[in-house]
Design a protein around this motif. Structure first.
Motif, PDB file in Angstrom:
ATOM      1  N   ASP A   1      -1.078   8.106 -69.369  1.00 15.63           N
ATOM      2  CA  ASP A   1      -0.426   7.724 -68.107  1.00 15.63           C
ATOM      3  C   ASP A   1       0.321   6.416 -68.302  1.00 15.63           C
ATOM      4  OD1 ASP A   1      -0.896   9.655 -66.076  1.00 15.63           O
ATOM      5  OD2 ASP A   1      -3.009   9.074 -66.004  1.00 15.63           O
ATOM      6  N   ASP A   2       1.487   6.305 -67.676  1.00 16.00           N
ATOM      7  CA  ASP A   2       2.233   5.041 -67.717  1.00 16.00           C
ATOM      8  C   ASP A   2       2.464   4.523 -66.294  1.00 16.00           C
ATOM      9  OD1 ASP A   2       3.998   6.937 -66.894  1.00 16.00           O
ATOM     10  OD2 ASP A   2       5.625   6.401 -68.256  1.00 16.00           O
ATOM     11  N   VAL A   3       1.416   4.640 -65.477  1.00 18.72           N
ATOM     12  CA  VAL A   3       1.494   4.175 -64.090  1.00 18.72           C
ATOM     13  C   VAL A   3       0.340   3.206 -63.826  1.00 18.72           C
ATOM     14  CG1 VAL A   3       2.629   6.242 -63.221  1.00 18.72           C
ATOM     15  CG2 VAL A   3       0.138   6.146 -63.294  1.00 18.72           C
ATOM     16  N   SER A   4       0.389   2.578 -62.672  1.00 19.23           N
ATOM     17  CA  SER A   4      -0.616   1.590 -62.306  1.00 19.23           C
ATOM     18  C   SER A   4      -2.004   2.208 -62.197  1.00 19.23           C
ATOM     19  CB  SER A   4      -0.242   0.940 -60.970  1.00 19.23           C
ATOM     20  OG  SER A   4      -1.278   0.090 -60.521  1.00 19.23           O
ATOM     21  N   GLY A   5      -3.022   1.443 -62.601  1.00 19.01           N
ATOM     22  CA  GLY A   5      -4.404   1.904 -62.518  1.00 19.01           C
ATOM     23  C   GLY A   5      -5.011   1.710 -61.147  1.00 19.01           C
ATOM     24  N   GLU A   6      -4.181   1.312 -60.180  1.00 24.13           N
ATOM     25  CA  GLU A   6      -4.683   1.072 -58.825  1.00 24.13           C
ATOM     26  C   GLU A   6      -5.018   2.380 -58.119  1.00 24.13           C
ATOM     27  OE1 GLU A   6      -3.174  -1.229 -54.748  1.00 24.13           O
ATOM     28  OE2 GLU A   6      -2.009  -1.343 -56.605  1.00 24.13           O
ATOM     29  N   PHE A   7      -4.385   3.479 -58.565  1.00 20.86           N
ATOM     30  CA  PHE A   7      -4.523   4.750 -57.873  1.00 20.86           C
ATOM     31  C   PHE A   7      -5.287   5.767 -58.713  1.00 20.86           C
ATOM     32  CE2 PHE A   7      -0.381   2.761 -57.129  1.00 20.86           C
ATOM     33  CZ  PHE A   7      -0.619   2.283 -55.848  1.00 20.86           C
ATOM     34  N   LEU A   8      -6.045   6.593 -58.029  1.00 17.15           N
ATOM     35  CA  LEU A   8      -6.876   7.580 -58.709  1.00 17.15           C
ATOM     36  C   LEU A   8      -6.079   8.822 -59.101  1.00 17.15           C
ATOM     37  CD1 LEU A   8      -9.734   8.254 -59.625  1.00 17.15           C
ATOM     38  CD2 LEU A   8     -10.169   9.211 -57.354  1.00 17.15           C
ATOM     39  N   ASP A   9      -5.122   9.179 -58.281  1.00 12.68           N
ATOM     40  CA  ASP A   9      -4.358  10.407 -58.503  1.00 12.68           C
ATOM     41  C   ASP A   9      -3.208  10.127 -59.468  1.00 12.68           C
ATOM     42  OD1 ASP A   9      -3.294  12.868 -58.423  1.00 12.68           O
ATOM     43  OD2 ASP A   9      -2.866  12.931 -56.280  1.00 12.68           O
ATOM     44  N   ARG A  10      -3.505  10.299 -60.780  1.00 17.45           N
ATOM     45  CA  ARG A  10      -2.507  10.098 -61.829  1.00 17.45           C
ATOM     46  C   ARG A  10      -2.374  11.398 -62.622  1.00 17.45           C
ATOM     47  NH1 ARG A  10      -5.689   5.785 -64.512  1.00 17.45           N
ATOM     48  NH2 ARG A  10      -6.909   5.489 -62.624  1.00 17.45           N
ATOM     49  N   PRO A  11      -1.172  11.754 -63.052  1.00 16.53           N
ATOM     50  CA  PRO A  11      -0.957  13.070 -63.701  1.00 16.53           C
ATOM     51  C   PRO A  11      -1.899  13.338 -64.871  1.00 16.53           C
ATOM     52  CG  PRO A  11       1.143  11.999 -63.232  1.00 16.53           C
ATOM     53  CD  PRO A  11       0.087  10.996 -62.913  1.00 16.53           C
TER      54      PRO A  11
ATOM     55  N   LEU B   1     -10.091   3.042 -74.307  1.00 18.46           N
ATOM     56  CA  LEU B   1     -10.102   1.674 -74.812  1.00 18.46           C
ATOM     57  C   LEU B   1     -11.059   0.784 -74.031  1.00 18.46           C
ATOM     58  CD1 LEU B   1      -8.708  -0.425 -76.775  1.00 18.46           C
ATOM     59  CD2 LEU B   1      -7.251  -0.994 -74.810  1.00 18.46           C
ATOM     60  N   ASP B   2     -10.973   0.859 -72.686  1.00 19.37           N
ATOM     61  CA  ASP B   2     -11.723  -0.070 -71.845  1.00 19.37           C
ATOM     62  C   ASP B   2     -11.912   0.583 -70.478  1.00 19.37           C
ATOM     63  OD1 ASP B   2     -12.438  -3.160 -72.099  1.00 19.37           O
ATOM     64  OD2 ASP B   2     -11.831  -2.805 -70.038  1.00 19.37           O
ATOM     65  N   PRO B   3     -12.970   0.248 -69.745  1.00 20.54           N
ATOM     66  CA  PRO B   3     -13.169   0.865 -68.416  1.00 20.54           C
ATOM     67  C   PRO B   3     -11.993   0.690 -67.466  1.00 20.54           C
ATOM     68  CG  PRO B   3     -15.176  -0.239 -69.103  1.00 20.54           C
ATOM     69  CD  PRO B   3     -14.133  -0.594 -70.119  1.00 20.54           C
ATOM     70  N   ASP B   4     -11.283  -0.456 -67.569  1.00 21.12           N
ATOM     71  CA  ASP B   4     -10.179  -0.656 -66.624  1.00 21.12           C
ATOM     72  C   ASP B   4      -8.978   0.233 -66.927  1.00 21.12           C
ATOM     73  OD1 ASP B   4      -8.945  -1.829 -68.772  1.00 21.12           O
ATOM     74  OD2 ASP B   4      -8.825  -3.843 -67.901  1.00 21.12           O
ATOM     75  N   ARG B   5      -9.014   0.978 -68.089  1.00 22.06           N
ATOM     76  CA  ARG B   5      -7.970   1.979 -68.330  1.00 22.06           C
ATOM     77  C   ARG B   5      -8.179   3.180 -67.415  1.00 22.06           C
ATOM     78  NH1 ARG B   5      -4.200  -0.518 -69.350  1.00 22.06           N
ATOM     79  NH2 ARG B   5      -5.588  -2.042 -68.387  1.00 22.06           N
ATOM     80  N   LEU B   6      -9.436   3.473 -67.110  1.00 18.93           N
ATOM     81  CA  LEU B   6      -9.720   4.579 -66.186  1.00 18.93           C
ATOM     82  C   LEU B   6      -9.241   4.241 -64.789  1.00 18.93           C
ATOM     83  CD1 LEU B   6     -13.319   5.698 -67.239  1.00 18.93           C
ATOM     84  CD2 LEU B   6     -11.169   6.896 -67.664  1.00 18.93           C
ATOM     85  N   SER B   7      -9.523   3.006 -64.370  1.00 21.19           N
ATOM     86  CA  SER B   7      -9.078   2.571 -63.050  1.00 21.19           C
ATOM     87  C   SER B   7      -9.232   1.070 -62.926  1.00 21.19           C
ATOM     88  CB  SER B   7      -9.869   3.266 -61.937  1.00 21.19           C
ATOM     89  OG  SER B   7      -9.426   2.801 -60.671  1.00 21.19           O
TER      90      SER B   7
ATOM     91  N   GLY C   1       1.702   3.642 -54.235  1.00 23.32           N
ATOM     92  CA  GLY C   1       0.943   4.878 -54.410  1.00 23.32           C
ATOM     93  C   GLY C   1       1.308   5.983 -53.447  1.00 23.32           C
ATOM     94  N   ASN C   2       2.381   5.815 -52.675  1.00 17.51           N
ATOM     95  CA  ASN C   2       2.740   6.836 -51.684  1.00 17.51           C
ATOM     96  C   ASN C   2       3.026   8.197 -52.305  1.00 17.51           C
ATOM     97  OD1 ASN C   2       2.397   5.261 -49.444  1.00 17.51           O
ATOM     98  ND2 ASN C   2       4.564   4.833 -49.109  1.00 17.51           N
ATOM     99  N   LYS C   3       3.579   8.178 -53.523  1.00 16.88           N
ATOM    100  CA  LYS C   3       3.923   9.472 -54.151  1.00 16.88           C
ATOM    101  C   LYS C   3       2.679  10.295 -54.479  1.00 16.88           C
ATOM    102  CE  LYS C   3       4.363   7.289 -58.708  1.00 16.88           C
ATOM    103  NZ  LYS C   3       5.297   7.062 -59.842  1.00 16.88           N
TER     104      LYS C   3
END
Length: 499
Positions: free
Chosen positions: A41-51, A71-77, A241-243
């Motif tokens: 993913d190349d989007v922000s980790g702020e949102f759960l719904d990532r492709p 790599l690290d837990p913050d990569r998940l979210s 995150g509206n999309k």
């Protein structure tokens, strides 16, 4: 099958320099195999719904993936709640979750450490956003335009970080304002301007060949054309995150308080008087250029009863067995606030009276100065504002009395009744304030007499360039609308208000 999850956003890559390739290489080392499925993913980790994350979760559910390396837990979210949700989802399906930087142990101590790291990651994300916002505001206060806002008529000088005039587009902007504010035979209204520009092959800012009426309307309303341009005007927090959200869950853009706006230098393309005149026409365009009815009326949208204040649209009525066309203030619509005082005037009589007055001005534009001075002494807006002010004061006084009764605990009046009365008075007060603000805005947009004379002069030149006897109904209708703002109808007289 091993799954590798990697994610990086623009600000993170710029800050740490840890790219996607770096993450994948480190994850492959940790996995100890080259046979792994990559989820990137190349989007922000702020949102759960990532492709990619959604695909990974689905593959875990389908039993395709049995081990996940990250790599690290913050990569998940970047949000602790989302991290815990994802890891719990993987745990329930017996998935081995491995991190390059640190181990994930299913023990109380491990869960505590994992939660602490997630909380720190969430805090770090919030601090990144706060620093970036503060930096943008500081640049704006220094007079620097942060990016190309894609305003038609302007270009962006990235070296100087300033807005500059694009002369080719500025010529189109001036044309749009001229077509909208001056009498002409080329177009009628905003939609006509959009069609005209499309037919002429003028490209939009993004290079499209078709102009839409809403684009033209936004141009006419854009204060940048008179040198008023602001940053920090809109609060877009959470909109990124509206999309990924449903329509009813999307975050809406909100306007910040005016004291938070940051004014930036912007060269003007349109003079202030013409811009303000365009705003007046826009405010009244829905009424003045209403959709065509079965019968056309010369003064449709311009008449108002001098007694009750209702507008006076045209209608066809039956009088002694024959059809008669008239203007009336009677409102038969269900829920009408004011049914009207019953005034009605024959169309032919009022049309002739107003047209003869306008013709006199067009033949002798100097007379407009006298007309303007006479009709701006006590205009309708001023009288209505005085009435609204008095009504507002009465409403506020009523609320204060009820509040005193509520505080005193009067036994004769129930608490529920007082609350209901207070609610109704509050709603009434809000409506009065809204209407008062609208009228104050209209008054602020009043052009001075000098500009009114210039409008008459433009209309007069257009009128005198044609044979008055050859003017069509539409010609007369348009000329009147470029000269007359409103006609107030009284029992034995009329008052014509100009721009």
């Amino acid at each position: 099958m091993v799954g590798i999850y990697a994610r990086v956003s623009t600000e993170e890559q710029a800050k740490s320099g840890f790219s996607l390739d770096d993450q994948i290489r480190e994850c492959r080392k940790k996995a100890g195999t080259n046979e792994a499925v990559e989820y990137i993913d190349d989007v922000s980790g702020e949102f759960l719904d990532r492709p990619a994350l959604s695909k990974l979760r689905q593959d875990v559910k389908d039993g395709v993936i049995t081990k996940i390396v990250c790599l690290d837990p913050d990569r998940l979210s970047r949000k602790l709640m989302n991290q815990l949700l994802i890891t719990d989802e993987f745990d329930k399906r017996g998935i081995e979750l491995v991190f390059v930087n640190g181990e994930y142990a299913k023990t109380p101590e491990g869960q505590l450490f994992y939660s602490m790291r997630g909380a720190i990651a969430e805090f770090e994300k919030a601090k990144i956003n706060e620093r970036m916002s503060r930096g943008r505001r500081e640049k704006a206060r220094q007079g620097r335009v942060l990016r190309d806002f894609q305003i038609y008529g302007y270009s962006y000088d990235s070296e100087k970080e300033q807005i500059v005039i694009n002369e080719a587009e500025a010529a189109v902007v001036r044309l749009v304002f001229d077509l909208f504010t001056q009498p002409n035979e080329l177009v009628q209204g905003i939609n006509g301007i959009a069609v005209y520009l499309t037919n002429k092959g003028v490209p939009t800012k993004r290079g499209a060949s078709i102009w839409h009426r809403q684009v033209v309307r936004q141009m006419l309303m854009n204060e940048a054309y008179v040198g008023r341009f602001y940053q920090n005007k809109w609060n877009t927090e959470g909109m990124l995150g509206n999309k990924f959200r449903q329509d009813d869950e999307k975050v809406r853009m909100k306007m910040r308080p005016k004291e938070e706006w940051i004014s930036l230098p912007c060269p003007s393309i349109i003079d202030e008087a013409k811009f303000e005149h365009a705003q007046r026409l826009l405010k009244e365009s829905r009424r003045r250029w209403a959709g065509r009815s079965l019968n056309d009326y010369l003064l449709s949208g311009l008449l108002r009863c001098g007694s009750c204040g209702n507008t006076m649209p045209g209608r066809k009525a039956r009088h002694w067995g024959r059809d008669v066309f008239e203007y009336t203030d009677v409102k038969n619509t269900a829920g009408a606030k004011n049914k009207g005082c019953g005034r009605h005037v024959r169309c032919e009589h009022l049309d002739q009276q107003v047209w003869e007055t306008v013709c006199a001005w067009l033949n002798n534009p100097d007379e407009i100065a006298v007309a303007v001075e006479e009709k701006t002494e006590t205009p309708y807006e001023q009288i209505e504002m005085e009435r609204l002010q008095k009504e507002l004061e009465r409403t506020k006084t009523g609320r204060k009395r009820l509040l005193k009764l509520f505080a005193a605990g009067e036994e004769d009046i129930s608490e529920e009744d007082i609350r209901q009365e207070l609610k109704e008075l509050k709603e009434k007060e809000e409506k009065l304030i809204q209407r008062l603000n609208e009228l104050q805005e209209q008054t602020k947009l009043q052009s001075d007499s000098e500009y009114s004379r210039s409008l008459i002069q433009e209309a007069a030149e257009y009128y005198l360039s044609k044979n008055p006897d050859s003017l069509t109904f539409e010609d007369k209708k348009e000329l009147i609308r470029h000269v007359v703002r409103e006609v107030r109808v009284f029992e034995d007289s009329i008052e014509i208000y100009t721009f």
